[in-house]
Design a protein around this motif. Structure first.
Motif, PDB file in Angstrom:
ATOM      1  N   GLU A 105      -5.056  -4.225  10.774  1.00 11.27           N
ATOM      2  CA  GLU A 105      -4.559  -3.043  10.060  1.00 11.27           C
ATOM      3  C   GLU A 105      -5.651  -2.008   9.821  1.00 11.27           C
ATOM      4  O   GLU A 105      -5.390  -0.811   9.880  1.00 11.27           O
ATOM      5  CB  GLU A 105      -3.973  -3.447   8.704  1.00 11.27           C
ATOM      6  N   ALA A 106      -6.859  -2.472   9.526  1.00 15.86           N
ATOM      7  CA  ALA A 106      -7.931  -1.556   9.124  1.00 15.86           C
ATOM      8  C   ALA A 106      -8.929  -1.252  10.233  1.00 15.86           C
ATOM      9  O   ALA A 106      -9.891  -0.522   9.995  1.00 15.86           O
ATOM     10  CB  ALA A 106      -8.676  -2.154   7.930  1.00 15.86           C
ATOM     11  N   HIS A 107      -8.719  -1.768  11.427  1.00 10.44           N
ATOM     12  CA  HIS A 107      -9.717  -1.572  12.488  1.00 10.44           C
ATOM     13  C   HIS A 107      -9.911  -0.085  12.766  1.00 10.44           C
ATOM     14  O   HIS A 107      -8.947   0.652  12.985  1.00 10.44           O
ATOM     15  CB  HIS A 107      -9.298  -2.306  13.766  1.00 10.44           C
ATOM     16  N   PRO A 108     -11.160   0.382  12.777  1.00 17.53           N
ATOM     17  CA  PRO A 108     -11.444   1.818  12.976  1.00 17.53           C
ATOM     18  C   PRO A 108     -10.858   2.388  14.268  1.00 17.53           C
ATOM     19  O   PRO A 108     -10.502   3.570  14.304  1.00 17.53           O
ATOM     20  CB  PRO A 108     -12.980   1.877  12.988  1.00 17.53           C
ATOM     21  N   ASP A 109     -10.727   1.581  15.306  1.00 15.01           N
ATOM     22  CA  ASP A 109     -10.169   2.083  16.566  1.00 15.01           C
ATOM     23  C   ASP A 109      -8.725   2.558  16.403  1.00 15.01           C
ATOM     24  O   ASP A 109      -8.277   3.443  17.134  1.00 15.01           O
ATOM     25  CB  ASP A 109     -10.233   1.011  17.659  1.00 15.01           C
ATOM     26  N   ARG A 110      -8.008   1.984  15.464  1.00 15.04           N
ATOM     27  CA  ARG A 110      -6.618   2.403  15.220  1.00 15.04           C
ATOM     28  C   ARG A 110      -6.556   3.825  14.668  1.00 15.04           C
ATOM     29  O   ARG A 110      -5.506   4.451  14.694  1.00 15.04           O
ATOM     30  CB  ARG A 110      -5.945   1.460  14.226  1.00 15.04           C
ATOM     31  N   PHE A 111      -7.683   4.307  14.174  1.00 17.61           N
ATOM     32  CA  PHE A 111      -7.709   5.609  13.529  1.00 17.61           C
ATOM     33  C   PHE A 111      -8.510   6.636  14.331  1.00 17.61           C
ATOM     34  O   PHE A 111      -8.863   7.690  13.818  1.00 17.61           O
ATOM     35  CB  PHE A 111      -8.278   5.478  12.110  1.00 17.61           C
ATOM     36  N   ALA A 112      -8.769   6.322  15.596  1.00 18.88           N
ATOM     37  CA  ALA A 112      -9.587   7.205  16.442  1.00 18.88           C
ATOM     38  C   ALA A 112      -8.974   8.601  16.558  1.00 18.88           C
ATOM     39  O   ALA A 112      -9.704   9.603  16.535  1.00 18.88           O
ATOM     40  CB  ALA A 112      -9.768   6.589  17.823  1.00 18.88           C
ATOM     41  N   ALA A 113      -7.659   8.688  16.648  1.00 21.95           N
ATOM     42  CA  ALA A 113      -7.010   9.991  16.795  1.00 21.95           C
ATOM     43  C   ALA A 113      -6.944  10.761  15.481  1.00 21.95           C
ATOM     44  O   ALA A 113      -6.644  11.961  15.479  1.00 21.95           O
ATOM     45  CB  ALA A 113      -5.591   9.797  17.350  1.00 21.95           C
ATOM     46  N   ASP A 114      -7.239  10.087  14.383  1.00 21.33           N
ATOM     47  CA  ASP A 114      -7.129  10.714  13.066  1.00 21.33           C
ATOM     48  C   ASP A 114      -8.425  11.367  12.600  1.00 21.33           C
ATOM     49  O   ASP A 114      -8.477  11.921  11.497  1.00 21.33           O
ATOM     50  CB  ASP A 114      -6.680   9.686  12.023  1.00 21.33           C
ATOM     51  N   GLY A 115      -9.487  11.255  13.383  1.00 21.76           N
ATOM     52  CA  GLY A 115     -10.727  11.928  13.054  1.00 21.76           C
ATOM     53  C   GLY A 115     -11.763  11.035  12.392  1.00 21.76           C
ATOM     54  O   GLY A 115     -11.516   9.861  12.076  1.00 21.76           O
ATOM     55  N   ALA A 116     -12.930  11.627  12.173  1.00 25.23           N
ATOM     56  CA  ALA A 116     -14.098  10.890  11.666  1.00 25.23           C
ATOM     57  C   ALA A 116     -13.896  10.381  10.242  1.00 25.23           C
ATOM     58  O   ALA A 116     -14.330   9.282   9.914  1.00 25.23           O
ATOM     59  CB  ALA A 116     -15.336  11.772  11.736  1.00 25.23           C
ATOM     60  N   VAL A 117     -13.237  11.167   9.403  1.00 23.17           N
ATOM     61  CA  VAL A 117     -13.038  10.753   8.013  1.00 23.17           C
ATOM     62  C   VAL A 117     -12.161   9.497   7.967  1.00 23.17           C
ATOM     63  O   VAL A 117     -12.469   8.528   7.265  1.00 23.17           O
ATOM     64  CB  VAL A 117     -12.425  11.889   7.167  1.00 23.17           C
ATOM     65  N   ALA A 118     -11.076   9.493   8.708  1.00 25.58           N
ATOM     66  CA  ALA A 118     -10.179   8.340   8.736  1.00 25.58           C
ATOM     67  C   ALA A 118     -10.892   7.108   9.296  1.00 25.58           C
ATOM     68  O   ALA A 118     -10.705   5.993   8.790  1.00 25.58           O
ATOM     69  CB  ALA A 118      -8.934   8.656   9.565  1.00 25.58           C
TER      70      ALA A 118
ATOM     71  N   ILE B 121     -13.228   5.744   6.586  1.00 22.63           N
ATOM     72  CA  ILE B 121     -12.457   5.012   5.575  1.00 22.63           C
ATOM     73  C   ILE B 121     -12.040   3.648   6.127  1.00 22.63           C
ATOM     74  O   ILE B 121     -12.139   2.634   5.433  1.00 22.63           O
ATOM     75  CB  ILE B 121     -11.237   5.832   5.114  1.00 22.63           C
ATOM     76  N   ALA B 122     -11.607   3.628   7.371  1.00 23.42           N
ATOM     77  CA  ALA B 122     -11.219   2.355   8.000  1.00 23.42           C
ATOM     78  C   ALA B 122     -12.421   1.413   8.070  1.00 23.42           C
ATOM     79  O   ALA B 122     -12.279   0.204   7.856  1.00 23.42           O
ATOM     80  CB  ALA B 122     -10.643   2.605   9.386  1.00 23.42           C
ATOM     81  N   MET B 123     -13.592   1.951   8.340  1.00 23.27           N
ATOM     82  CA  MET B 123     -14.802   1.132   8.397  1.00 23.27           C
ATOM     83  C   MET B 123     -15.102   0.550   7.010  1.00 23.27           C
ATOM     84  O   MET B 123     -15.473  -0.626   6.899  1.00 23.27           O
ATOM     85  CB  MET B 123     -15.991   1.954   8.900  1.00 23.27           C
ATOM     86  N   GLN B 124     -14.936   1.352   5.969  1.00 17.87           N
ATOM     87  CA  GLN B 124     -15.132   0.850   4.606  1.00 17.87           C
ATOM     88  C   GLN B 124     -14.161  -0.296   4.322  1.00 17.87           C
ATOM     89  O   GLN B 124     -14.538  -1.301   3.726  1.00 17.87           O
ATOM     90  CB  GLN B 124     -14.933   1.969   3.577  1.00 17.87           C
ATOM     91  N   TRP B 125     -12.918  -0.129   4.756  1.00 18.74           N
ATOM     92  CA  TRP B 125     -11.931  -1.182   4.562  1.00 18.74           C
ATOM     93  C   TRP B 125     -12.328  -2.437   5.317  1.00 18.74           C
ATOM     94  O   TRP B 125     -12.204  -3.555   4.802  1.00 18.74           O
ATOM     95  CB  TRP B 125     -10.541  -0.716   5.006  1.00 18.74           C
ATOM     96  N   SER B 126     -12.785  -2.260   6.526  1.00 17.35           N
ATOM     97  CA  SER B 126     -13.190  -3.401   7.340  1.00 17.35           C
ATOM     98  C   SER B 126     -14.319  -4.175   6.673  1.00 17.35           C
ATOM     99  O   SER B 126     -14.295  -5.412   6.606  1.00 17.35           O
ATOM    100  CB  SER B 126     -13.610  -2.923   8.733  1.00 17.35           C
ATOM    101  N   VAL B 127     -15.297  -3.457   6.135  1.00 15.16           N
ATOM    102  CA  VAL B 127     -16.411  -4.086   5.426  1.00 15.16           C
ATOM    103  C   VAL B 127     -15.891  -4.819   4.192  1.00 15.16           C
ATOM    104  O   VAL B 127     -16.260  -5.973   3.935  1.00 15.16           O
ATOM    105  CB  VAL B 127     -17.492  -3.041   5.047  1.00 15.16           C
ATOM    106  N   ARG B 128     -15.003  -4.182   3.442  1.00 16.66           N
ATOM    107  CA  ARG B 128     -14.436  -4.784   2.223  1.00 16.66           C
ATOM    108  C   ARG B 128     -13.650  -6.048   2.562  1.00 16.66           C
ATOM    109  O   ARG B 128     -13.756  -7.068   1.874  1.00 16.66           O
ATOM    110  CB  ARG B 128     -13.545  -3.747   1.520  1.00 16.66           C
ATOM    111  N   ILE B 129     -12.883  -6.011   3.619  1.00 14.87           N
ATOM    112  CA  ILE B 129     -12.091  -7.166   4.049  1.00 14.87           C
ATOM    113  C   ILE B 129     -13.013  -8.316   4.439  1.00 14.87           C
ATOM    114  O   ILE B 129     -12.772  -9.474   4.069  1.00 14.87           O
ATOM    115  CB  ILE B 129     -11.151  -6.767   5.209  1.00 14.87           C
ATOM    116  N   ASN B 130     -14.078  -8.014   5.166  1.00 10.04           N
ATOM    117  CA  ASN B 130     -15.025  -9.065   5.572  1.00 10.04           C
ATOM    118  C   ASN B 130     -15.747  -9.679   4.378  1.00 10.04           C
ATOM    119  O   ASN B 130     -15.971 -10.888   4.341  1.00 10.04           O
ATOM    120  CB  ASN B 130     -16.031  -8.525   6.585  1.00 10.04           C
ATOM    121  N   GLU B 131     -16.119  -8.854   3.402  1.00 10.81           N
ATOM    122  CA  GLU B 131     -16.759  -9.382   2.190  1.00 10.81           C
ATOM    123  C   GLU B 131     -15.813 -10.337   1.462  1.00 10.81           C
ATOM    124  O   GLU B 131     -16.208 -11.423   1.045  1.00 10.81           O
ATOM    125  CB  GLU B 131     -17.143  -8.243   1.243  1.00 10.81           C
ATOM    126  N   ALA B 132     -14.567  -9.917   1.312  1.00 13.43           N
ATOM    127  CA  ALA B 132     -13.575 -10.756   0.636  1.00 13.43           C
ATOM    128  C   ALA B 132     -13.361 -12.051   1.422  1.00 13.43           C
ATOM    129  O   ALA B 132     -13.275 -13.133   0.825  1.00 13.43           O
ATOM    130  CB  ALA B 132     -12.256  -9.998   0.484  1.00 13.43           C
TER     131      ALA B 132
END
Length: 172
Positions: A34-47, A50-61
């Motif tokens: 769900e949070a993989h940054p590649d899924r948000f490639a068309a949505d721009g750098a900000v998206a 954010i996806a990268m932050q989610w990915s890091v948070r998910i891995n920490e959890a």
């Protein structure tokens, strides 16, 4: 998903020590998809950021939930009983005696058989401490008792590493 959610909320798991490891793995994979940054490639750098932050948070959890010692410590923190291992080193006298006996046994272990016996004893002690921790958290709702078990488990884990290192030196 909410970045402020605790690990259990994030993974949709009950806030308890006893967990199904396969369920944790499955949910981690789902969240990562769900949070993989590649899924948000068309949505721009900000998206993507954010996806990268989610990915890091998910891995920490995931790392906290997957490891029984980290999961127990996290539950203690959530329930108001911080581990504070740096400041709180008080242990029951029986556990301190066990530590001394194990250290002496490790010093005296001069063959593979003695090291294997010590390793088995430490594994059994770890299992017993995890069971006490689970009972304190899930059955008795006693986070302070669980925190004491977590501090003991921290020692047991370090000592098990010492035993394994010694076994490696002996060529096991």
């Amino acid at each position: 998903m909410n970045l402020q959610s605790d690990d259990f909320e994030l993974f949709g798991l009950p806030k308890r020590f006893g967990q199904d490891a396969a369920a944790i793995d499955t949910r981690w994979k789902e969240l990562q998809r769900e949070a993989h940054p590649d899924r948000f490639a068309a949505d721009g750098a900000v998206a993507q950021r954010i996806a990268m932050q989610w990915s890091v948070r998910i891995n920490e959890a995931y790392r906290r939930l997957k490891d029984p010692l980290k999961r127990a410590a996290y539950l203690c923190e959530l329930r108001g009983a911080p581990i504070a291992a740096e400041d709180n080193t008080a242990m029951p006298p029986a556990f301190l005696m066990q530590q001394m006996e194990w250290r002496e046994a490790l010093d005296d272990a001069d063959d593979a058989e003695a090291l294997a016996a010590l390793e088995a004893e430490v594994r059994a002690a770890r299992r017993a401490a995890l069971e006490r921790c689970e009972a304190a958290l899930d059955r008795d709702d006693d986070a302070a008792a669980a925190a004491r078990e977590v501090r003991a488990l921290m020692f047991i884990t370090r000592f098990a590493q010492d035993v394994a290192a010694r076994a490696d030196q002996h060529g096991q």
